[in-house]
Design a protein around this motif. Sequence first.
Motif, PDB file in Angstrom:
ATOM      1  N   ARG A 181      28.216  35.820  32.958  1.00  0.00           N
ATOM      2  CA  ARG A 181      29.099  35.287  33.620  1.00  0.00           C
ATOM      3  C   ARG A 181      30.242  34.622  32.276  1.00  0.00           C
ATOM      4  N   ALA A 182      29.344  33.651  31.521  1.00  0.00           N
ATOM      5  CA  ALA A 182      30.204  33.215  30.375  1.00  0.00           C
ATOM      6  C   ALA A 182      30.927  34.159  29.355  1.00  0.00           C
ATOM      7  N   GLU A 183      30.254  35.368  29.406  1.00  0.00           N
ATOM      8  CA  GLU A 183      30.939  36.216  28.626  1.00  0.00           C
ATOM      9  C   GLU A 183      32.115  36.909  29.222  1.00  0.00           C
ATOM     10  N   THR A 184      32.164  36.958  30.475  1.00  0.00           N
ATOM     11  CA  THR A 184      33.483  37.574  31.098  1.00  0.00           C
ATOM     12  C   THR A 184      34.553  36.499  30.892  1.00  0.00           C
ATOM     13  N   GLU A 185      34.477  35.407  30.512  1.00  0.00           N
ATOM     14  CA  GLU A 185      35.254  34.600  30.339  1.00  0.00           C
ATOM     15  C   GLU A 185      36.096  34.464  28.912  1.00  0.00           C
ATOM     16  N   LEU A 186      35.598  35.257  27.890  1.00  0.00           N
ATOM     17  CA  LEU A 186      35.881  35.584  26.676  1.00  0.00           C
ATOM     18  C   LEU A 186      37.173  36.394  26.746  1.00  0.00           C
ATOM     19  N   GLY A 187      38.213  36.201  26.049  1.00  0.00           N
ATOM     20  CA  GLY A 187      39.348  37.084  26.053  1.00  0.00           C
ATOM     21  C   GLY A 187      39.061  38.128  25.363  1.00  0.00           C
ATOM     22  N   GLU A 266      37.628  31.599  18.973  1.00  0.00           N
ATOM     23  CA  GLU A 266      37.743  30.961  19.909  1.00  0.00           C
ATOM     24  C   GLU A 266      37.083  29.743  19.415  1.00  0.00           C
ATOM     25  N   ARG A 447      25.635  27.596  22.843  1.00  0.00           N
ATOM     26  CA  ARG A 447      26.256  26.533  23.811  1.00  0.00           C
ATOM     27  C   ARG A 447      25.512  25.302  24.132  1.00  0.00           C
ATOM     28  N   THR A 456      30.145  23.944  31.034  1.00  0.00           N
ATOM     29  CA  THR A 456      30.408  25.338  31.546  1.00  0.00           C
ATOM     30  C   THR A 456      30.064  25.060  33.145  1.00  0.00           C
ATOM     31  N   ARG A 459      32.324  23.201  35.159  1.00  0.00           N
ATOM     32  CA  ARG A 459      33.616  24.042  35.566  1.00  0.00           C
ATOM     33  C   ARG A 459      33.713  24.984  36.528  1.00  0.00           C
ATOM     34  N   TRP A 460      32.353  25.713  36.477  1.00  0.00           N
ATOM     35  CA  TRP A 460      31.924  26.707  37.610  1.00  0.00           C
ATOM     36  C   TRP A 460      31.633  26.074  38.788  1.00  0.00           C
TER      37      TRP A 460
END
Length: 475
Positions: A181-187, A266, A447, A456, A459-460
Amino acid sequence: MVGSTRREAMKVRIQVVIESEAGETVDAHEIAGIHRKELRPETLGLTLEEAKTVLEGVQRTIVEQQTAEYLQMQSRCPHCGTKRSHKGDHTVTLRTLFGKLRVKSPRVYHCQCQPRPTRTFSPLAELLPERSTPELLYLETKWASLMSYGLTTKLLEEVLPLGKYVNAETVRNHLHAVAERAETELGDEQVFYIDGCPRDWATLPRPDGPLTVGLDGGYVHSCDKTSRKDGWFEVIAGKSITAEGTAKCFAFVPRYDTKPKRRVFEVLKSQGMQMNQQVTFLSDGGDTVRQLQLYLNPQAEHLLDWFHVAMRVTVMTQMAKGLEGKDVAIQPAVLKELERSKWYLWHGNVYEACISIDNLELMLDNDDPLTVKRRSLLKALRDFRIYITTNARLIPNYGERWRYGEAIATGFVESTVNQVISKRCVKSQQMKWSPRGAHLLLQMRTRVLNDELKDTFRRWYPGTQNEEVKFKEAA
Ligand SMILES: [Zn+2]
């Protein structure tokens, strides 16, 4: 009874009372009864087992109440108020910090007043798609980032009423899900991260000071044994340090990661990197890290980390100190020459350092029969010569930089690889990893080391914060 010496037994009843908003008792549940006789160190307050029983009981009561109220609210159509008809009952298993609970989850028909893609739905199952509470996921992820999945399981099982249901496999799957889930937030990945042109950079505010980024590679045992080459795979670890000394680390598995540059970018951006800021990349000179650090900042300089140079000389010095028998005769001269080569490198003089290494080779490759220890030192020296000549253009005058307070190394005490990778991934030879498993674990580990995992989760699950505030107000 004051003053009495008579021992009296004490009974404590623990109840959960559910009140309406108006303060009327709606329901009361007996959770546990605790008996105490004589006060002794081991009978003071609650034992862990009692606390677990109480927590589990309180949790069950609250969850049952909450889900029942929610289902009550869902029993009518929100648009027209018609009662939804019941199709059947299922149970969902909810994993919480204070117990694994099986809760009734009915399936109901959608009301006909609105067009719907499906005829039926399960309100509770749809409300709680993850089945595990965020706090449980947080704790599992946090501890599994710091120690093995097996130990994490044992720790959580010991202090929380999780029962026998927790196992290492579950903890790993949860950590992977959180990491993905955290990886999907990376551009998206780019080749070039330099933004704007020199004229724009000149107009930027003055940055706080230089950023120092250390990059290093390590190897992790692979669980994938299709060929000998697959026995190990590379992991890159790095640390970025601001002028004020605050540090953030990062790591990734090059074989698995599709966005390594974005990842590093980032981290630097989160530390306030500007395009007019001096960034010093310090590395061990490997190919992967050389590629990675290019085009991240126009002001970047790339240097060989003094930590790696000094470590190699230290290892060879130890080897020289271990020379035995006839070799003892050359020991003082070898040690002195090693010191000389290090001194030349400290001043950025690769040419003289090479001459010094050649002298050492002549000393060691003498007419005496080659002993095992002398042979290994000789091999280390030859590797070292290759290492410094290959990286010659990355070797600055460290002494001068040091006098001017400029960065020459990121870790004098401990390498970044050791801090980030070795302590969790290569502690024992039995630990074997898949590139994906290692990569995802390292995302969570960095992290946690950067103290960012809690943010994190907040935020979720923004509700977490509100609940905390309410709790404090009530207290
Ligand atoms: Zn309706």
